[in-house]
Design an enzyme around this catalytic site. Structure first.
Site, PDB file in Angstrom:
ATOM      1  N   LYS A  87      -1.811  10.941 -14.290  1.00 11.34           N
ATOM      2  CA  LYS A  87      -1.785  12.178 -13.491  1.00 11.34           C
ATOM      3  C   LYS A  87      -0.358  12.545 -13.064  1.00 11.34           C
ATOM      4  O   LYS A  87       0.046  13.688 -13.194  1.00 11.34           O
ATOM      5  CB  LYS A  87      -2.643  12.031 -12.222  1.00 11.34           C
TER       6      LYS A  87
ATOM      7  N   ARG B 103     -10.460  13.238  -3.640  1.00 19.33           N
ATOM      8  CA  ARG B 103     -10.875  11.950  -4.204  1.00 19.33           C
ATOM      9  C   ARG B 103     -12.286  11.600  -3.781  1.00 19.33           C
ATOM     10  O   ARG B 103     -12.789  10.530  -4.157  1.00 19.33           O
ATOM     11  CB  ARG B 103      -9.925  10.860  -3.728  1.00 19.33           C
TER      12      ARG B 103
ATOM     13  N   ARG C 282       3.454  -0.892 -14.473  1.00 18.68           N
ATOM     14  CA  ARG C 282       4.121   0.381 -14.159  1.00 18.68           C
ATOM     15  C   ARG C 282       5.362   0.166 -13.286  1.00 18.68           C
ATOM     16  O   ARG C 282       5.356  -0.651 -12.371  1.00 18.68           O
ATOM     17  CB  ARG C 282       3.134   1.290 -13.433  1.00 18.68           C
TER      18      ARG C 282
ATOM     19  N   ARG D 190       5.305  -0.314  -7.428  1.00 19.29           N
ATOM     20  CA  ARG D 190       4.549   0.052  -6.233  1.00 19.29           C
ATOM     21  C   ARG D 190       3.798  -1.165  -5.696  1.00 19.29           C
ATOM     22  O   ARG D 190       3.273  -1.966  -6.462  1.00 19.29           O
ATOM     23  CB  ARG D 190       3.545   1.170  -6.576  1.00 19.29           C
TER      24      ARG D 190
ATOM     25  N   ARG E 146      -8.816  -0.369  -6.337  1.00 20.20           N
ATOM     26  CA  ARG E 146      -8.623   1.078  -6.555  1.00 20.20           C
ATOM     27  C   ARG E 146      -9.539   1.584  -7.669  1.00 20.20           C
ATOM     28  O   ARG E 146     -10.055   2.707  -7.601  1.00 20.20           O
ATOM     29  CB  ARG E 146      -7.154   1.363  -6.903  1.00 20.20           C
TER      30      ARG E 146
HETATM   31  P1  AMP Z   1      -1.909   7.595  -5.712  1.00 20.79           P
HETATM   32  O1  AMP Z   1      -0.425   7.676  -5.606  1.00 20.79           O
HETATM   33  O2  AMP Z   1      -2.537   8.932  -6.001  1.00 20.79           O
HETATM   34  O3  AMP Z   1      -2.361   6.516  -6.647  1.00 20.79           O
HETATM   35  O4  AMP Z   1      -2.443   7.184  -4.248  1.00 20.79           O
HETATM   36  C1  AMP Z   1      -2.083   5.932  -3.668  1.00 20.79           C
HETATM   37  C2  AMP Z   1      -3.038   5.607  -2.539  1.00 20.79           C
HETATM   38  O5  AMP Z   1      -2.945   6.603  -1.515  1.00 20.79           O
HETATM   39  C3  AMP Z   1      -4.513   5.577  -2.923  1.00 20.79           C
HETATM   40  O6  AMP Z   1      -4.902   4.342  -3.493  1.00 20.79           O
HETATM   41  C4  AMP Z   1      -5.162   5.827  -1.555  1.00 20.79           C
HETATM   42  O7  AMP Z   1      -5.140   4.657  -0.761  1.00 20.79           O
HETATM   43  C5  AMP Z   1      -4.213   6.837  -0.924  1.00 20.79           C
HETATM   44  N1  AMP Z   1      -4.643   8.223  -1.258  1.00 20.79           N
HETATM   45  C6  AMP Z   1      -4.018   9.106  -2.081  1.00 20.79           C
HETATM   46  N2  AMP Z   1      -4.700  10.249  -2.155  1.00 20.79           N
HETATM   47  C7  AMP Z   1      -5.800  10.101  -1.375  1.00 20.79           C
HETATM   48  C8  AMP Z   1      -6.916  10.917  -1.066  1.00 20.79           C
HETATM   49  N3  AMP Z   1      -7.074  12.146  -1.597  1.00 20.79           N
HETATM   50  N4  AMP Z   1      -7.852  10.414  -0.204  1.00 20.79           N
HETATM   51  C9  AMP Z   1      -7.714   9.202   0.346  1.00 20.79           C
HETATM   52  N5  AMP Z   1      -6.709   8.365   0.065  1.00 20.79           N
HETATM   53  C10 AMP Z   1      -5.751   8.801  -0.788  1.00 20.79           C
END
Ligand code: AMP
Length: 209
Positions: free
Chosen positions: A13, A88, A122, A153, A164
Site C-alpha cells: 500500500k 481498517r 522490510r 519498523r 497484525r
Molecule cells: P501501517 O503503517 O498502516 O501498517 O499501520 C501501523 C499500525 O498503526 C497498525 O498496525 C495499527 O496498530 C495502527 N493503525 C494504522 N492505521 C490504523 C487504523 N485505521 N485503525 C487503527 N489502527 C491503525
C-alpha cells in the site's frame, strides 16, 4: 477523487500510495504514518497509539476516526485524497461515510504466504518513507531516492506481524465485502512488481476520473 487503498499489511500500500499520490496529485494520508509521527514527537496520541501498535493491535476507532476527520477538512483535501491504512474496520468505514463520500476503493490482493517474509525483511527510509526489502539491498543502509537512513519498523518482527495479519483477517478483510456491496471496489493483483501493480491501479483510476 476520493480514494481508499485497502490491502493486508505488506501488500504494498505504501509503495503504491506514493506513486498514486504523485500521479493524481492527491494528498497521501496514512494513519500509520500519522501515528508514527505522534510517537516520535511523544504526543498524548503517540503514547496511546504506541501501546497498541507495539502489540500489533488496532488503535481504538474513536481516536483514529477523529484524526482522519480533522485531516480531511484541511485545504489540500479539497479536490480529493488518498487514504492508506484507513478504514481498517467496518465501524471506521461507517464513520467515514458520515463526513466524506468515497469514489473508489483499490484493494491490493496478495497471497498471505508472502507477507511474513516481506514484512520482516522490510526496511523503510526515515526521511521519505520509501520501502525496500533486505534481499535487494545488498547491504546498503541508505535510501536510493533521497539518501536517508533505512530502518526496520518496530512492528515488523515475526510476533507482531502475526498479530497484525490476524487483525487484518478478522477486522479489515470484511471491508472487501462491504465495499463490493457498494459497487466501488476494484481488486488489483498485488503479486507483480511495483510497476506492474501500479499499471493496474492507473487503469482502474483513469476509468473513473
Ligand atoms: P501501517 O503503517 O498502516 O501498517 O499501520 C501501523 C499500525 O498503526 C497498525 O498496525 C495499527 O496498530 C495502527 N493503525 C494504522 N492505521 C490504523 C487504523 N485505521 N485503525 C487503527 N489502527 C491503525
Amino acid at each position: 477523487m476520493n480514494v481508499i487503498l485497502l490491502g493486508a499489511p505488506g501488500a504494498g500500500k505504501g509503495t503504491q500510495a506514493t506513486r498514486i499520490s504523485s500521479r493524481y496529485n492527491l494528498p497521501h494520508i496514512s494513519t500509520g504514518d500519522i501515528f508514527r509521527a505522534n510517537i516520535k514527537n511523544q504526543t498524548e496520541i503517540g503514547v496511546l497509539a504506541k501501546s497498541y501498535i507495539d502489540k500489533g493491535q488496532l488503535v481504538p476507532d474513536e481516536v483514529t476516526c477523529k484524526i482522519v476527520e480533522n485531516r480531511l477538512i484541511e485545504k489540500d483535501c479539497e479536490n480529493g485524497y488518498l487514504l492508506d491504512g484507513f478504514p481498517r474496520t467496518i465501524a471506521q468505514a461507517e464513520v467515514l461515510e458520515k463526513f466524506s463520500k468515497v469514489d473508489c476503493v483499490i484493494n491490493i490482493d496478495i497471497d498471505f504466504s508472502f507477507l511474513m517474509e516481506r514484512l520482516c525483511g522490510r526496511r523503510v527510509c526515515k526521511n521519505c518513507g520509501e520501502s525496500y526489502h533486505v534481499s535487494t539491498l545488498n547491504g546498503k543502509t541508505s535510501c536510493e531516492k533521497c539518501g536517508g537512513e533505512l530502518y526496520q519498523r518496530k512492528d515488523d518482527n515475526p510476533e507482531t506481524v502475526q498479530s497484525r495479519l490476524n487483525v487484518y483477517e478478522n477486522q479489515t478483510a470484511p471491508l472487501i465485502d462491504y465495499y463490493t456491496r457498494k459497487g466501488i471496489i476494484v481488486n488489483v493483483a498485488g503479486a507483480g512488481t511495483p510497476e506492474e501493480v501500479f499499471a493496474l491501479i492507473v487503469k482502474a483510476l483513469d476509468s473513473i476520473k
